[in-house]
Enzyme design. Sequence first.
Site, PDB file in Angstrom:
ATOM      1  N   HIS A 103      43.655 -39.702  14.711  1.00  0.00           N
ATOM      2  CA  HIS A 103      43.297 -38.322  15.055  1.00  0.00           C
ATOM      3  C   HIS A 103      41.929 -37.962  14.502  1.00  0.00           C
ATOM      4  O   HIS A 103      41.584 -38.311  13.370  1.00  0.00           O
ATOM      5  CB  HIS A 103      44.335 -37.343  14.503  1.00  0.00           C
ATOM      6  CG  HIS A 103      44.079 -35.925  14.912  1.00  0.00           C
ATOM      7  ND1 HIS A 103      43.979 -35.530  16.228  1.00  0.00           N
ATOM      8  CD2 HIS A 103      43.860 -34.792  14.167  1.00  0.00           C
ATOM      9  CE1 HIS A 103      43.728 -34.230  16.285  1.00  0.00           C
ATOM     10  NE2 HIS A 103      43.649 -33.772  15.053  1.00  0.00           N
ATOM     11  N   ASP A 120      40.402 -28.250  14.185  1.00  0.00           N
ATOM     12  CA  ASP A 120      41.382 -29.306  14.474  1.00  0.00           C
ATOM     13  C   ASP A 120      42.146 -28.945  15.744  1.00  0.00           C
ATOM     14  O   ASP A 120      42.833 -27.915  15.800  1.00  0.00           O
ATOM     15  CB  ASP A 120      42.341 -29.460  13.298  1.00  0.00           C
ATOM     16  CG  ASP A 120      43.169 -30.730  13.370  1.00  0.00           C
ATOM     17  OD1 ASP A 120      43.492 -31.179  14.484  1.00  0.00           O
ATOM     18  OD2 ASP A 120      43.504 -31.272  12.310  1.00  0.00           O
ATOM     19  N   CYS A 164      41.454 -35.775  21.209  1.00  0.00           N
ATOM     20  CA  CYS A 164      40.932 -35.156  19.983  1.00  0.00           C
ATOM     21  C   CYS A 164      39.450 -35.445  19.766  1.00  0.00           C
ATOM     22  O   CYS A 164      38.676 -34.565  19.377  1.00  0.00           O
ATOM     23  CB  CYS A 164      41.746 -35.587  18.771  1.00  0.00           C
ATOM     24  SG  CYS A 164      41.976 -37.380  18.622  1.00  0.00           S
TER      25      CYS A 164
END
Length: 225
Positions: A103, A120, A164
């Site tokens: 991630h 995030d 991501c």
Amino acid sequence: MAMADEKVLSYGDVLLRRSDVDLLNGPYYLNDAIIEFFFAYLGSSCPPCILLIPPAISFWIVYTPDADSRISFVQPLCLPEREIVMFAINNNENMDIAGGGSHWSLLVYHRRNNVYEHFDSMSGINWRHANALVSVIKSFMGCTAASAVITEAFTPQQENGYDCGVYVMAIAESICKAFQQKGENYKKGLTAFLKAQVTSDSVCKMRHSTKELILSLANTGRREQ
């Protein structure tokens, strides 16, 4: 080296191979090389007060066991002179596994507000890793920055398990655009700006546009040889 993984582009210190570029086709998780390229390209059009730190350097700053090497490496970055510093964050913690982790997120220091913000796209899953970087880097950021706190910033959320890295690229680009448009007042309205600029559709398009950019630069390089 098999032809299937031939060199596509050398850009500054970044070498992109076919396997790196193919990740942009989706649905694939982006690796360090693509994000490093994008940060280098984006940084080339930003004023000197903005610094984008690529994944490998962010990782090394946190996990190198050699404090003296960290000092000699970080000091030339002139971090106290930067208005905005962006760090690509990964959840890999193993220095023996290059390109590990699953991630990406973005940590941004805003000097005018003296705050670190963590962006995030998966609800703060990298919060611990962002804090680990802040705890190490804050002593290099200047006297005022040593007291700065870290907060979880509003971040458009990804709708799958692999975008991501593209969100990191899109948010970094949006922050640069906001600064270039508004100067020191770039933080005002940043949330609304991100909502408008960083969407699932724009992220999908960024995969394509980044690949096209890489191929265009590669073609230009071949013509100039």
